[in-house]
Design an enzyme around this catalytic site. Structure first.
Site, short mmCIF file in Angstrom:
data_model
loop_
_atom_site.label_atom_id
_atom_site.label_comp_id
_atom_site.label_asym_id
_atom_site.label_seq_id
_atom_site.Cartn_x
_atom_site.Cartn_y
_atom_site.Cartn_z
N GLU A 1 0.78 -1.24 0.00
CA GLU A 1 0.00 0.00 0.00
C GLU A 1 0.82 1.30 0.00
O GLU A 1 0.56 2.20 0.79
CB GLU A 1 -0.95 0.00 1.21
CG GLU A 1 -1.85 -1.22 1.25
CD GLU A 1 -2.64 -1.36 2.55
OE1 GLU A 1 -2.56 -0.45 3.39
OE2 GLU A 1 -3.31 -2.39 2.73
N GLU B 1 -6.04 -11.07 -0.77
CA GLU B 1 -6.80 -10.93 0.50
C GLU B 1 -8.29 -10.91 0.20
O GLU B 1 -9.02 -10.03 0.65
CB GLU B 1 -6.38 -9.64 1.22
CG GLU B 1 -4.90 -9.53 1.48
CD GLU B 1 -4.48 -8.24 2.17
OE1 GLU B 1 -5.33 -7.53 2.73
OE2 GLU B 1 -3.27 -7.93 2.15
O1 9MR Z 1 -7.09 -8.51 8.94
C1 9MR Z 1 -6.12 -7.70 9.58
C2 9MR Z 1 -6.67 -7.21 10.90
O2 9MR Z 1 -6.83 -8.29 11.80
C3 9MR Z 1 -5.71 -6.19 11.51
O3 9MR Z 1 -6.30 -5.62 12.67
C4 9MR Z 1 -5.40 -5.11 10.49
C5 9MR Z 1 -4.41 -4.15 11.05
O4 9MR Z 1 -4.14 -3.11 10.24
O5 9MR Z 1 -4.88 -5.68 9.31
C6 9MR Z 1 -5.79 -6.53 8.68
O6 9MR Z 1 -5.25 -7.03 7.49
C7 9MR Z 1 -4.94 -6.06 6.49
C8 9MR Z 1 -3.75 -6.57 5.72
O7 9MR Z 1 -2.69 -6.85 6.59
C9 9MR Z 1 -3.31 -5.57 4.66
N1 9MR Z 1 -4.41 -5.25 3.78
C10 9MR Z 1 -5.65 -4.83 4.45
C11 9MR Z 1 -6.07 -5.87 5.48
C12 9MR Z 1 -7.41 -5.51 6.10
O8 9MR Z 1 -7.28 -4.31 6.82
#
Ligand code: 9MR
Length: 386
Positions: free
Chosen positions: A167, A273
């Site tokens: 990102e 994802e």
């Molecule tokens: O699913 C993840 C969630 O449990 C965490 O709290 C969060 C923290 O920023 O990150 C989520 O996963 C993210 C991923 O690492 C990167 N792309 C977006 C995902 C959803 O926010």
């Protein structure tokens, strides 16, 4: 229970392409006979799942049966993020990641390192010296090299795919004004790929991963970045389209266009994802408030018992169906499709955009049963092969 019977009764009919008018428990399919997703998609692309920290900690979680049967690739939801591994300079939390890697390697699953460098979940200490001042560009690059070295030494042999940068490009195509960008400059992403290509094993697959990859500005900037890296002889092997998609957005035509745009640069596309937000979020985004502050209400949390009406499950299945038809049609460009989670029970969408909602996101329900969407997805693989 009722819902489980409905699914089991619906599934064989769906697979056979028969219109359903009645359901009965006698038609129920034996759970153990449900086909394996990754086997169904063999020859098209890998099918991945994602393990939460909680699941990694609980080896008795019934989700493991799903992970082993349906997924030939595995991602860690949180345990490899910099903030989880080293919340403080001298704190080393590597056990969860270690357990994750050992589990996936024992099951021959293609493992993903998520994520080396991300503006989020990177602790502040990473950017600072002992006096609390911002690091110089060289010092931050050195710190990034240390992290890559640690990853390579510990898991370089087992992990195949690395989300090198997550990102760093905005929807309009500009570089995100992250702390990395402020200290290192606009070449932060390039420097990260230089570090990864020097330090990770030569057969590691290096990915750039981002959300909303159908935004024209971001898509064009990612294509330009890949071309630029290639022109400089810098390795980049794949583009990750996260795929946190909504019921009515993005259009599958735009998904296809982005896959083709990325694929035409010569790299592989990974859907990294994937999930769908059945309850939706558009109405919250319109409001000028902190979405995390929104309280759960009967309006924004209509199915708190975890059972969505059959018509909603069908709408959900159809949306997954059209997405997978698009992915299958573009399979030549796609290496892997990874779901962000295992079941609805622990999906991050239960906490975003409203904390504590009962949301519906994946192919397996809270009782670890395949939903109509599972069968609809399976059908798309079947259609392609026949
Ligand atoms: O699913 C993840 C969630 O449990 C965490 O709290 C969060 C923290 O920023 O990150 C989520 O996963 C993210 C991923 O690492 C990167 N792309 C977006 C995902 C959803 O926010």
């Amino acid at each position: 229970m009722l819902r489980k019977h409905i699914y089991k009764a619906i599934s064989p009919a769906l697979l056979a392409g028969i219109a359903i008018t009645t359901t009965s428990c006698e038609e129920a399919e034996n759970e153990a006979d449900v086909p394996s997703l990754h086997e169904a998609f063999e020859g098209l692309f890998l099918i991945g799942g994602t393990l939460s920290d909680r699941m990694i900690l609980d080896t008795s979680d019934p989700g493991y049966a799903i992970a082993e049967k349906h997924f030939n690739s595995l991602s860690p939801e949180n345990c490899m993020k910099w903030g989880r591994m080293n919340p403080e300079p001298n704190v080393e939390n590597y056990e969860l990641a270690e357990t994750f890697v050992r589990y996936g390697a024992a099951n021959d699953q293609a493992l993903v390192g998520h994520t080396l460098f991300w503006h989020s979940q990177t602790p502040d200490w990473v950017y600072k010296d002992e006096a609390g001042n911002d690091l110089s560009r060289e010092a931050l690059l050195a710190r990034m090299r240390e992290r890559a070295t640690l990853m390579a030494e510990r898991w370089g042999d087992e992990i195949v795919y690395w989300d090198v940068v997550n990102e760093s490009i905005m929807g309009d195509g500009s570089w995100r004004k992250s702390k990395y960008q402020q200290i290192i400059g606009d070449d932060f992403t390039e420097q990260a790929f230089r570090i990864a290509s020097e330090i990770l094993p030569p057969n590691a697959q290096l990915l750039y991963n981002d959300y909303s990859m159908t935004d024209a500005g971001r898509r064009d900037a990612v294509v330009a970045m890949v071309k630029d890296f290639k022109a400089k002889g810098l390795r980049i092997d794949g583009i990750g389209m996260q795929g946190h998609w909504l019921m009515d957005f993005p259009d599958t035509k735009d998904i296809a266009e982005s896959i083709q745009a990325f694929g035409s640069t010569g790299v592989k596309v990974h859907i990294t994802e994937l999930d769908l937000d059945l309850l939706g979020r558009a109405s919250f985004f319109g409001a000028d408030v902190d979405i995390r502050a929104i309280q759960v209400t009967p309006e924004n949390n209509p199915y708190p018992d975890g059972v969505a009406p059959p018509a909603e499950e069908e709408r959900f299945a159809n949306r997954y169906g059209e997405i997978f038809e698009t992915l299958v049609a573009n399979a030549d460009h796609i290496e892997r499709v990874t779901f962000w989670g295992i079941t609805d029970k622990t999906s991050w969408l239960n906490h975003f955009p409203v904390r504590g909602r009962t949301n519906f996101a994946l192919l397996f329900d809270r009782q670890y049963q395949p939903k109509p969407a599972f069968y609809r997805v399976l059908e798309t693989a079947k259609n392609r092969k026949e």
